[in-house]
Design an enzyme around this catalytic site. Structure first.
Site, mmCIF file in Angstrom:
data_model
loop_
_atom_site.group_PDB
_atom_site.id
_atom_site.type_symbol
_atom_site.label_atom_id
_atom_site.label_comp_id
_atom_site.label_asym_id
_atom_site.label_seq_id
_atom_site.Cartn_x
_atom_site.Cartn_y
_atom_site.Cartn_z
ATOM 1 N N TYR A 143 3.084 2.493 7.379
ATOM 2 C CA TYR A 143 4.462 2.682 6.929
ATOM 3 C C TYR A 143 4.850 1.477 6.082
ATOM 4 O O TYR A 143 5.133 0.401 6.611
ATOM 5 C CB TYR A 143 5.372 2.823 8.139
ATOM 6 N N LYS A 172 2.890 5.950 4.049
ATOM 7 C CA LYS A 172 4.218 6.413 3.681
ATOM 8 C C LYS A 172 4.867 5.308 2.863
ATOM 9 O O LYS A 172 5.084 4.189 3.350
ATOM 10 C CB LYS A 172 5.060 6.713 4.930
#
Length: 312
Positions: A143, A172
């Site tokens: 992330y 992400k």
């Protein structure tokens, strides 16, 4: 590469964690929302991530959410992505082991950013994920969210190392650096040889992201308007760009509300659309309701998108 270590192309929803008025978990609403998203065609959920207030949950509560939602939606094609707060390597590894036992398919891990970019080196980030991912029980999505990690950002060249680690399967990207999107989306070696896949964390730029090879979105707006987000992907793949762009405009406008109000804006909107939730806030200190004056700035586009969603 085994299929369980590949994150399929698509749209994934970071869901909020629902609470009752006493701040205990509202598992009934949690299941209702998850089933709604599954029926709409969403590819999977991020559970107890940043949108899900991971840092406000105990480990047992996070595991309860993973277990409850996996039992409620046993479809193996509907991925459960387990969130976890930032922490030391051994804590994260233990969290992943327990998450897998509770039914999670993937883990999403934030870049530790407490000491900021002046002290945290790219080499240090590589070493951290080497240790976290060694013999990992779950495939890992990195992330990369500089805004939530004290400005620490993973550079494109760092992914040349991270993307080759066996358990690291995706990232992400929650920032607007389209250069990074492009360099990763067009990195055929990482994508084809190592099955590493970039996703945007911002539905505002879904079409631009797709145009440079990004595999989809992990975006909170899809929790409210799943069919609209999926429709953009469908139209893009069919080459119907003008139709896709019209929906993208509405998504971008309303996603600006999500950026401004985050969890409480999403909870207010979900309650307004579908009646979800006894409370419209998070746990303290996230216990102040959404600023409706800010929300109303996006009301026209919100209502247009709601109308479109019902028509799909």
């Amino acid at each position: 590469m085994i299929d369980s270590f590949v994150l399929p192309r698509g749209i994934y929803t970071p869901i909020p964690t629902y609470f009752k008025k006493d701040y205990s978990l509202d598992l009934e609403t949690q299941v209702e929302h998850a089933k709604f998203l599954h029926n709409a065609g969403i590819n999977g959920l991020v559970v107890a991530g940043s949108m899900g207030e991971s840092t406000h949950l105990t480990r047992d509560e996070r595991l309860s959410l993973f277990r409850t939602l996996r039992e409620a939606v046993p479809d193996p094609n509907f991925k459960i992505i387990a969130g976890a707060p930032s922490g030391p390597v051994e804590e994260i590894r233990e969290e992943m082991r327990l998450a897998k036992e509770a039914g999670a398919d993937f883990s999403i891990i934030l870049v530790p950013g407490y000491f900021g970019p002046n002290l945290i080196s790219q080499e240090g980030i590589i070493e951290y994920f080497e240790l976290v991912s060694k013999d990992s029980p779950l495939p890992i999505i990195i992330y990369n969210y500089p805004g939530n990690c004290n400005g620490v950002d993973i550079k494109p060249e760092t992914f040349e190392s991270l993307g080759k680690l066996p358990a690291i399967v995706a990232v992400k990207l929650t920032h607007f650096n389209l250069a990074t999107y492009t360099l990763l989306g067009q990195n055929t070696d990482l994508i084809e040889t190592y099955n590493f896949r970039p996703f945007t964390g911002l539905g505002q730029v879904l079409i631009p992201s797709l145009s440079v090879g990004v595999f989809g979105a992990i975006d909170g707006l899809s929790g409210m308007f799943p069919k609209s987000m999926l429709k953009i992907l469908e139209l893009y793949d069919a080459g119907e760009l003008q139709k896709a762009q019209k929906i993208q405009y509405l998504v971008t406008k309303v996603d600006e509300m999500v950026t401004a109000l985050n969890v409480v804006g999403v909870k207010y909107s979900l309650n307004k659309l579908y009646g979800y939730g006894e409370t419209l806030t998070g746990r303290p200190p996230l216990s102040k309701p959404a600023n409706l004056e800010v929300w109303k700035k996006y009301e026209i586009e919100f209502n247009e998108l709601a109308k479109l969603e019902k028509s799909l």
